[in-house]
Scaffold this motif. Structure first.
Motif, PDB file in Angstrom:
ATOM      1  N   ASN A  26       0.803  -1.232   0.000  1.00 35.27           N
ATOM      2  CA  ASN A  26       0.000   0.000   0.000  1.00 35.27           C
ATOM      3  C   ASN A  26       0.830   1.272   0.000  1.00 35.27           C
ATOM      4  O   ASN A  26       0.500   2.237  -0.680  1.00 35.27           O
ATOM      5  CB  ASN A  26      -0.947  -0.008   1.201  1.00 35.27           C
ATOM      6  N   GLU A  27       1.904   1.263   0.759  1.00 33.74           N
ATOM      7  CA  GLU A  27       2.704   2.481   0.884  1.00 33.74           C
ATOM      8  C   GLU A  27       3.301   2.853  -0.471  1.00 33.74           C
ATOM      9  O   GLU A  27       3.261   4.006  -0.905  1.00 33.74           O
ATOM     10  CB  GLU A  27       3.813   2.226   1.912  1.00 33.74           C
ATOM     11  N   PHE A  28       3.841   1.846  -1.141  1.00 35.01           N
ATOM     12  CA  PHE A  28       4.412   2.050  -2.477  1.00 35.01           C
ATOM     13  C   PHE A  28       3.338   2.568  -3.436  1.00 35.01           C
ATOM     14  O   PHE A  28       3.543   3.554  -4.153  1.00 35.01           O
ATOM     15  CB  PHE A  28       5.003   0.724  -2.972  1.00 35.01           C
ATOM     16  N   SER A  29       2.192   1.922  -3.446  1.00 33.16           N
ATOM     17  CA  SER A  29       1.121   2.297  -4.365  1.00 33.16           C
ATOM     18  C   SER A  29       0.675   3.745  -4.144  1.00 33.16           C
ATOM     19  O   SER A  29       0.444   4.491  -5.093  1.00 33.16           O
ATOM     20  CB  SER A  29      -0.030   1.307  -4.182  1.00 33.16           C
ATOM     21  N   LEU A  30       0.590   4.165  -2.882  1.00 28.19           N
ATOM     22  CA  LEU A  30       0.145   5.544  -2.591  1.00 28.19           C
ATOM     23  C   LEU A  30       1.186   6.564  -3.035  1.00 28.19           C
ATOM     24  O   LEU A  30       0.843   7.680  -3.411  1.00 28.19           O
ATOM     25  CB  LEU A  30      -0.165   5.706  -1.100  1.00 28.19           C
ATOM     26  N   LEU A  31       2.456   6.174  -3.021  1.00 29.81           N
ATOM     27  CA  LEU A  31       3.506   7.097  -3.437  1.00 29.81           C
ATOM     28  C   LEU A  31       3.592   7.243  -4.959  1.00 29.81           C
ATOM     29  O   LEU A  31       4.382   8.019  -5.471  1.00 29.81           O
ATOM     30  CB  LEU A  31       4.858   6.660  -2.884  1.00 29.81           C
ATOM     31  N   LEU A  32       2.753   6.499  -5.669  1.00 24.55           N
ATOM     32  CA  LEU A  32       2.692   6.668  -7.130  1.00 24.55           C
ATOM     33  C   LEU A  32       1.752   7.811  -7.503  1.00 24.55           C
ATOM     34  O   LEU A  32       1.422   7.991  -8.669  1.00 24.55           O
ATOM     35  CB  LEU A  32       2.209   5.370  -7.796  1.00 24.55           C
ATOM     36  N   ASN A  33       1.332   8.591  -6.500  1.00 20.77           N
ATOM     37  CA  ASN A  33       0.274   9.585  -6.757  1.00 20.77           C
ATOM     38  C   ASN A  33       0.642  10.672  -7.764  1.00 20.77           C
ATOM     39  O   ASN A  33      -0.221  11.302  -8.340  1.00 20.77           O
ATOM     40  CB  ASN A  33      -0.257  10.192  -5.456  1.00 20.77           C
ATOM     41  N   ASP A  34       1.943  10.889  -8.009  1.00 17.74           N
ATOM     42  CA  ASP A  34       2.265  11.885  -9.034  1.00 17.74           C
ATOM     43  C   ASP A  34       2.465  11.275 -10.427  1.00 17.74           C
ATOM     44  O   ASP A  34       2.846  11.953 -11.368  1.00 17.74           O
ATOM     45  CB  ASP A  34       3.492  12.729  -8.613  1.00 17.74           C
ATOM     46  N   VAL A  35       2.191   9.984 -10.553  1.00 21.86           N
ATOM     47  CA  VAL A  35       2.227   9.339 -11.873  1.00 21.86           C
ATOM     48  C   VAL A  35       0.842   9.543 -12.509  1.00 21.86           C
ATOM     49  O   VAL A  35      -0.177   9.303 -11.872  1.00 21.86           O
ATOM     50  CB  VAL A  35       2.528   7.820 -11.736  1.00 21.86           C
TER      51      VAL A  35
END
Ligand code: ADP
Ligand code: MG
Length: 321
Positions: A193-202
């Motif tokens: 989840n943490e990784f996925s949420l950090l993709l928010n600027d993609v």
């Protein structure tokens, strides 16, 4: 223990999510989100279908049931917030075992700062745990399977086949190298989840979680997007000690082994560096394993080191119910 005592035991004293207006204690739970998309998923786990007492402790059964749901929200790019649990309890399961199941869930829930806001407890013949998870996302940042495009890079987090190897080790009484690592990957997977949420600027990323194996998840993205996948066999990340198994078993775990709960995704070459940054920040391994090609029949192809190519069949573990 009656239902009232049980609920009191599993009820959280405080909630991490300030959006909760009513958690456990009324006929239904209440929360409010402003200007957010609500993202929700449910999974059912049935004894002897999805788990057995022989290979999992009650704590681990609860942990893994919630992990699978967290992983679904990771694959949607949503921030998990709450969960509800319906549990069907047969007579041969003791009160303390059921509390342990809920403790396993609670332990993972605390790590991910999500709250148990309701559920149902009934008796029946087969231990069944149904977890409903609810999260939120910016409406433009929900990650769908249907957005993969030609020339995208295909990537995957972590290593694949570990959970499959772990289950094999639990079922065979031989000596294995790194047994505890593989078994833990089967019993207590780490949703990304943490990784996925950090993709928010993609701006565009197609995501799917690896619950039924790489072959199956690749086919799901390919079919939803109307594209084909070209995977390079030697690039697919596996743990070094997977090589203690014969080659056919390694390949089986790598392509068809489920329950690794890693993320599989596709992203444009231009935005690929952002994915790598998110991986670094969250100390998540991420590997480019192939590219998306335009092809009408939506197939998944594997390119071997010797340049041979084969079509991957969509098998693996598909639970139809
Ligand atoms: P009702 O009769 O209105 O369905 P219950 O007695 O089933 O209410 O449940 C009382 C409260 O406890 C409710 O808030 C319900 O959501 C919660 N609850 C019941 N079982 C569980 C469970 N297994 N996990 C979490 N919450 C539960
Ligand atoms: Mg009820």
């Amino acid at each position: 223990m009656d239902e009232f005592d049980f609920i009191n035991k599993i009820k959280q004293k405080t909630y991490a999510q300030s959006s909760i207006q009513k958690g456990i204690g009324d006929d239904a739970a209440v929360f409010s989100h402003v200007n957010k998309a609500t993202v929700t998923a449910v999974d059912a786990f049935v004894e002897n279908v999805h788990f057995t007492e022989r290979t999992m402790t009650p704590f681990q059964i609860g942990y893994k049931a919630l992990a699978a749901n967290l992983s679904d929200l990771a694959a949607m790019g949503a921030k998990p917030a709450y969960y509800l649990v319906a549990i069907v309890i047969p007579e041969h399961w003791s009160d303390s075992q059921i509390v342990e199941i809920m403790t396993g869930m609670g332990s993972l829930a605390r790590q991910y700062q999500i709250d148990l806001i309701g559920g149902d407890t009934v008796s029946g013949t087969e231990l069944t745990i149904s977890v409903t998870i609810i999260g939120e996302a910016h409406p433009d940042k929900v990650r769908y399977r249907h957005v993969a495009k030609e020339n995208d890079i295909i990537f995957v987090t972590g290593t694949l086949g570990d959970a499959c190897a772990g289950l094999h080790m639990l079922q065979n009484k031989k000596l294995f190298k790194n047994r505890s690592y593989f078994i833990k990957r089967h019993q207590q997977p780490t949703p990304r989840n943490e990784f996925s949420l950090l993709l928010n600027d993609v701006s565009r990323v197609a995501l799917n979680d690896v619950s039924d194996g790489l072959a199956n998840e690749s086919a799901e993205i390919a079919e939803a997007s109307g594209v084909s996948f070209q995977l390079y066999d030697e690039k697919i990340p596996v743990h070094l000690d997977l090589n203690q198994f014969k080659k056919s078993h390694q390949q089986n775990c790598k392509y068809f082994g489920g329950e690794d709960f890693e993320l599989l995704g596709t992203v444009s070459k231009i935005e690929w560096p952002k994915v790598k940054v998110a991986a670094e920040k969250t100390k998540t391994q991420v590997t480019a394993i192939g590219y998306v090609s335009e092809q009408k029949e939506s197939s998944v192809f594997v390119h071997n080191k010797d340049k041979s190519i084969f079509k991957l069949k969509k098998k693996g573990f598909i639970h139809l119910t």
